[in-house]
Motif scaffolding. Sequence first.
Motif, PDB file in Angstrom:
ATOM      1  N   GLY A  80       0.716  -1.187   0.071  1.00  8.56           N
ATOM      2  CA  GLY A  80       0.029   0.027   0.122  1.00  8.56           C
ATOM      3  C   GLY A  80       1.070   1.338   0.142  1.00  8.56           C
ATOM      4  O   GLY A  80       0.470   2.187   0.607  1.00  8.56           O
ATOM      5  N   SER A  92       1.731   3.156  -2.478  1.00  6.76           N
ATOM      6  CA  SER A  92       1.572   3.958  -3.721  1.00  6.76           C
ATOM      7  C   SER A  92       1.098   5.393  -3.218  1.00  6.76           C
ATOM      8  O   SER A  92       1.125   6.453  -4.071  1.00  6.76           O
ATOM      9  N   GLY A  96      -1.133   7.600   0.578  1.00  5.15           N
ATOM     10  CA  GLY A  96      -1.631   7.713   1.724  1.00  5.15           C
ATOM     11  C   GLY A  96      -0.680   7.174   2.940  1.00  5.15           C
ATOM     12  O   GLY A  96       0.637   7.715   2.970  1.00  5.15           O
ATOM     13  N   GLY A 138       0.773   4.226   3.442  1.00  5.90           N
ATOM     14  CA  GLY A 138       1.882   3.513   3.140  1.00  5.90           C
ATOM     15  C   GLY A 138       3.152   4.158   2.653  1.00  5.90           C
ATOM     16  O   GLY A 138       4.084   4.161   2.741  1.00  5.90           O
ATOM     17  N   ALA A 152       1.935  -2.089  -4.661  1.00  5.02           N
ATOM     18  CA  ALA A 152       0.934  -1.729  -4.873  1.00  5.02           C
ATOM     19  C   ALA A 152       0.385  -1.894  -6.189  1.00  5.02           C
ATOM     20  O   ALA A 152       1.247  -2.442  -6.968  1.00  5.02           O
ATOM     21  N   ARG A 153      -0.762  -1.382  -6.725  1.00  4.90           N
ATOM     22  CA  ARG A 153      -1.100  -1.471  -8.037  1.00  4.90           C
ATOM     23  C   ARG A 153      -0.728  -0.497  -8.791  1.00  4.90           C
ATOM     24  O   ARG A 153      -0.671  -0.739 -10.146  1.00  4.90           O
ATOM     25  N   LEU A 180      -2.929  -7.342  -4.769  1.00  2.00           N
ATOM     26  CA  LEU A 180      -2.915  -8.172  -3.488  1.00  2.00           C
ATOM     27  C   LEU A 180      -4.340  -8.984  -3.452  1.00  2.00           C
ATOM     28  O   LEU A 180      -4.496  -9.638  -2.497  1.00  2.00           O
ATOM     29  N   LEU A 189      -8.500  -1.558   2.058  1.00  2.00           N
ATOM     30  CA  LEU A 189      -9.612  -0.764   1.475  1.00  2.00           C
ATOM     31  C   LEU A 189     -10.708  -1.065   2.610  1.00  2.00           C
ATOM     32  O   LEU A 189     -10.840  -1.987   3.157  1.00  2.00           O
ATOM     33  N   GLU A 203     -12.619  -8.739  -2.554  1.00  2.00           N
ATOM     34  CA  GLU A 203     -11.425  -8.087  -2.661  1.00  2.00           C
ATOM     35  C   GLU A 203     -11.123  -7.572  -1.188  1.00  2.00           C
ATOM     36  O   GLU A 203      -9.793  -7.676  -0.711  1.00  2.00           O
ATOM     37  N   SER A 245      -6.897  -0.810  12.761  1.00  2.00           N
ATOM     38  CA  SER A 245      -7.877   0.476  12.844  1.00  2.00           C
ATOM     39  C   SER A 245      -8.601   0.475  14.276  1.00  2.00           C
ATOM     40  O   SER A 245      -8.484  -0.616  14.771  1.00  2.00           O
ATOM     41  N   PRO A 284      -5.139   3.288  13.818  1.00  2.00           N
ATOM     42  CA  PRO A 284      -5.542   4.597  13.741  1.00  2.00           C
ATOM     43  C   PRO A 284      -7.006   4.665  13.649  1.00  2.00           C
ATOM     44  O   PRO A 284      -7.826   3.939  13.448  1.00  2.00           O
ATOM     45  N   PHE A 307      -9.210   8.519  12.467  1.00  2.00           N
ATOM     46  CA  PHE A 307      -9.472   8.920  11.106  1.00  2.00           C
ATOM     47  C   PHE A 307      -8.139   9.606  10.554  1.00  2.00           C
ATOM     48  O   PHE A 307      -7.633  10.780  11.178  1.00  2.00           O
ATOM     49  N   THR A 364      -6.283  10.959   4.143  1.00  2.00           N
ATOM     50  CA  THR A 364      -5.969   9.960   2.918  1.00  2.00           C
ATOM     51  C   THR A 364      -7.309  10.058   2.053  1.00  2.00           C
ATOM     52  O   THR A 364      -8.312  10.376   2.362  1.00  2.00           O
ATOM     53  N   PHE A 421      -8.594   7.363   1.456  1.00  2.00           N
ATOM     54  CA  PHE A 421      -9.109   6.045   1.920  1.00  2.00           C
ATOM     55  C   PHE A 421     -10.513   6.173   1.989  1.00  2.00           C
ATOM     56  O   PHE A 421     -11.463   5.549   1.376  1.00  2.00           O
ATOM     57  N   PHE A 422     -11.147   7.400   2.366  1.00  3.23           N
ATOM     58  CA  PHE A 422     -12.844   7.541   2.383  1.00  3.23           C
ATOM     59  C   PHE A 422     -13.294   7.647   1.211  1.00  3.23           C
ATOM     60  O   PHE A 422     -14.285   6.909   0.845  1.00  3.23           O
TER      61      PHE A 422
HETATM   62  N1  LIG Z   1      -7.292   6.536   6.548  1.00  8.51           N
HETATM   63  C1  LIG Z   1      -7.594   6.110   7.602  1.00  8.51           C
HETATM   64  O1  LIG Z   1      -8.342   6.946   8.224  1.00  8.51           O
HETATM   65  C2  LIG Z   1      -7.306   4.861   8.228  1.00  8.51           C
HETATM   66  C3  LIG Z   1      -7.739   4.622   9.411  1.00  8.51           C
HETATM   67  C4  LIG Z   1      -7.428   3.395  10.013  1.00  8.51           C
HETATM   68  C5  LIG Z   1      -6.610   2.440   9.352  1.00  8.51           C
HETATM   69  N2  LIG Z   1      -6.440   2.483   8.067  1.00  8.51           N
HETATM   70  C6  LIG Z   1      -5.801   1.705   7.159  1.00  8.51           C
HETATM   71  O2  LIG Z   1      -4.444   2.209   6.653  1.00  8.51           O
HETATM   72  C7  LIG Z   1      -4.079   1.537   5.662  1.00  8.51           C
HETATM   73  C8  LIG Z   1      -3.659   2.489   4.440  1.00  8.51           C
HETATM   74  O3  LIG Z   1      -4.839   3.183   4.091  1.00  8.51           O
HETATM   75  P1  LIG Z   1      -4.752   4.697   3.528  1.00  8.51           P
HETATM   76  O4  LIG Z   1      -5.616   5.537   4.314  1.00  8.51           O
HETATM   77  O5  LIG Z   1      -3.509   5.004   3.278  1.00  8.51           O
HETATM   78  O6  LIG Z   1      -5.613   4.568   2.214  1.00  8.51           O
HETATM   79  P2  LIG Z   1      -5.351   4.881   0.648  1.00  8.51           P
HETATM   80  O7  LIG Z   1      -4.853   6.210   0.552  1.00  8.51           O
HETATM   81  O8  LIG Z   1      -6.788   4.561   0.094  1.00  8.51           O
HETATM   82  O9  LIG Z   1      -4.261   3.730   0.458  1.00  8.51           O
HETATM   83  C9  LIG Z   1      -4.455   2.230   0.470  1.00  8.51           C
HETATM   84  C10 LIG Z   1      -3.173   1.509  -0.054  1.00  8.51           C
HETATM   85  O10 LIG Z   1      -3.812   0.297  -0.332  1.00  8.51           O
HETATM   86  C11 LIG Z   1      -3.548  -0.103  -1.767  1.00  8.51           C
HETATM   87  N3  LIG Z   1      -4.237  -1.116  -2.259  1.00  8.51           N
HETATM   88  C12 LIG Z   1      -5.444  -1.307  -2.181  1.00  8.51           C
HETATM   89  N4  LIG Z   1      -6.023  -2.294  -2.620  1.00  8.51           N
HETATM   90  C13 LIG Z   1      -4.746  -2.865  -3.012  1.00  8.51           C
HETATM   91  C14 LIG Z   1      -4.605  -4.176  -4.015  1.00  8.51           C
HETATM   92  N5  LIG Z   1      -5.813  -4.825  -4.390  1.00  8.51           N
HETATM   93  N6  LIG Z   1      -3.549  -4.400  -4.126  1.00  8.51           N
HETATM   94  C15 LIG Z   1      -2.416  -3.960  -3.780  1.00  8.51           C
HETATM   95  N7  LIG Z   1      -2.447  -2.757  -3.190  1.00  8.51           N
HETATM   96  C16 LIG Z   1      -3.912  -2.225  -2.833  1.00  8.51           C
HETATM   97  C17 LIG Z   1      -3.454   1.368  -2.604  1.00  8.51           C
HETATM   98  O11 LIG Z   1      -2.753   1.104  -3.659  1.00  8.51           O
HETATM   99  P3  LIG Z   1      -3.272   1.095  -5.096  1.00  8.51           P
HETATM  100  O12 LIG Z   1      -4.581   1.500  -5.251  1.00  8.51           O
HETATM  101  O13 LIG Z   1      -1.982   1.571  -5.917  1.00  8.51           O
HETATM  102  O14 LIG Z   1      -3.248  -0.384  -5.485  1.00  8.51           O
HETATM  103  C18 LIG Z   1      -2.783   2.282  -1.462  1.00  8.51           C
HETATM  104  O15 LIG Z   1      -1.527   2.110  -1.568  1.00  8.51           O
HETATM  105  C19 LIG Z   1      -5.261   0.703   5.294  1.00  8.51           C
HETATM  106  O16 LIG Z   1      -5.154  -0.684   5.608  1.00  8.51           O
HETATM  107  C20 LIG Z   1      -6.460   1.225   5.890  1.00  8.51           C
HETATM  108  O17 LIG Z   1      -7.575   0.213   6.377  1.00  8.51           O
HETATM  109  C21 LIG Z   1      -6.765   3.923   7.567  1.00  8.51           C
END
Ligand SMILES: NC(=O)c1ccc[n+]([C@@H]2O[C@H](COP(=O)([O-])OP(=O)(O)OC[C@H]3O[C@@H](n4cnc5c(N)ncnc54)[C@H](OP(=O)(O)O)[C@@H]3O)[C@@H](O)[C@H]2O)c1
Length: 258
Positions: free
Chosen positions: A8, A10, A12, A14, A32-33, A60, A89, A105, A138, A181, A183, A186, A188-189
């Motif tokens: 992950g 790419s 946020g 990660g 990542a993808r 993944l 996701l 997924e 989370s 975490p 909120f 990123t 993510f939402f």
């Molecule tokens: N943001 C929040 O408020 C929050 C809170 C608690 C926990 N989290 C956790 O933090 C982690 C990162 O989330 P984020 O907030 O950084 O979200 P994000 O910006 O949407 O990033 C998600 C990452 O996961 C990768 N990913 C998603 N589907 C994938 C797949 N099929 N294969 C490979 N990579 C994949 C995406 O890369 P590609 O799209 O390039 O594949 C991207 O790099 C997640 O596990 C999320 O559950 C987030």
Amino acid sequence: MQHALITGASMGIGAAFAREYARQGHNLVLVARSHALLQTLAEELRRESGVAVTVCVEDLSDAESPARIYACCRRQHIGVDLLVNCAGLSYAGDFQEIPFGKLEEMMMVNMMAMARLTRLFLPDMVTKRVGSIINVASLGALQGVPGLGLYSATKAFVLTLSEALHGELKGTGVKVVAVCPGFINTDFFEHAGHNRANLRLPVYGTGVVVKAAIKGLKKNRVRVFPTLIDTVLVFSQRAVSRKIVIRIAGFIAAVKDC
Ligand SMILES: NC(=O)c1ccc[n+]([C@@H]2O[C@H](COP(=O)([O-])OP(=O)(O)OC[C@H]3O[C@@H](n4cnc5c(N)ncnc54)[C@H](OP(=O)(O)O)[C@@H]3O)[C@@H](O)[C@H]2O)c1
């Protein structure tokens, strides 16, 4: 050569882990993808931190992708001493409405890929008696969240497995921490179809997650909560019934527009 492998990476959280570990001088494998995003980040990190960066474009949700990632590292003689399982996701909506494809997924990426990658890379760490694993769970892992039911269940899996590993790996030289975490700012939402404007807690920058996870590893914590509000919420759960905990979680996440 020893590397940190970050899924992950790419965007946020990660990408924030990648920037911090590059700053600390770690060589990296970024997974990542999104090929273009990974390449751009890799070039930035090579240029600014002088570290070696390997880009691994994988989906993944494909059950075979963790084995391909492991094989790719072996072929290139890359030893992974730090694994950050961050890819994930969500889907905002009642469980009965989740499209079947999205359900699969989410379970594949959030749980299977995390478990398989850990299972693949862990034995080498144990053999070398050195290694670290950061699993991004989370706050949602601590109770079922109405409107985010499957997501919260997948994160409970991440948290529970991390806790068991922490116990199993005592004395092996390998550390495991789960970061939970609230909120974080990123995309993510947006990706989950979750209206950020509805959230009933402050949204923090990605830095709090990275900082808490790294500090947690250093102190060999089982799980860490990045902000004071997260910690207060978690501990206040002890004072109320489970029904109320679940109702509050649903209120805070506010998946449905009022
Ligand atoms: N943001 C929040 O408020 C929050 C809170 C608690 C926990 N989290 C956790 O933090 C982690 C990162 O989330 P984020 O907030 O950084 O979200 P994000 O910006 O949407 O990033 C998600 C990452 O996961 C990768 N990913 C998603 N589907 C994938 C797949 N099929 N294969 C490979 N990579 C994949 C995406 O890369 P590609 O799209 O390039 O594949 C991207 O790099 C997640 O596990 C999320 O559950 C987030």
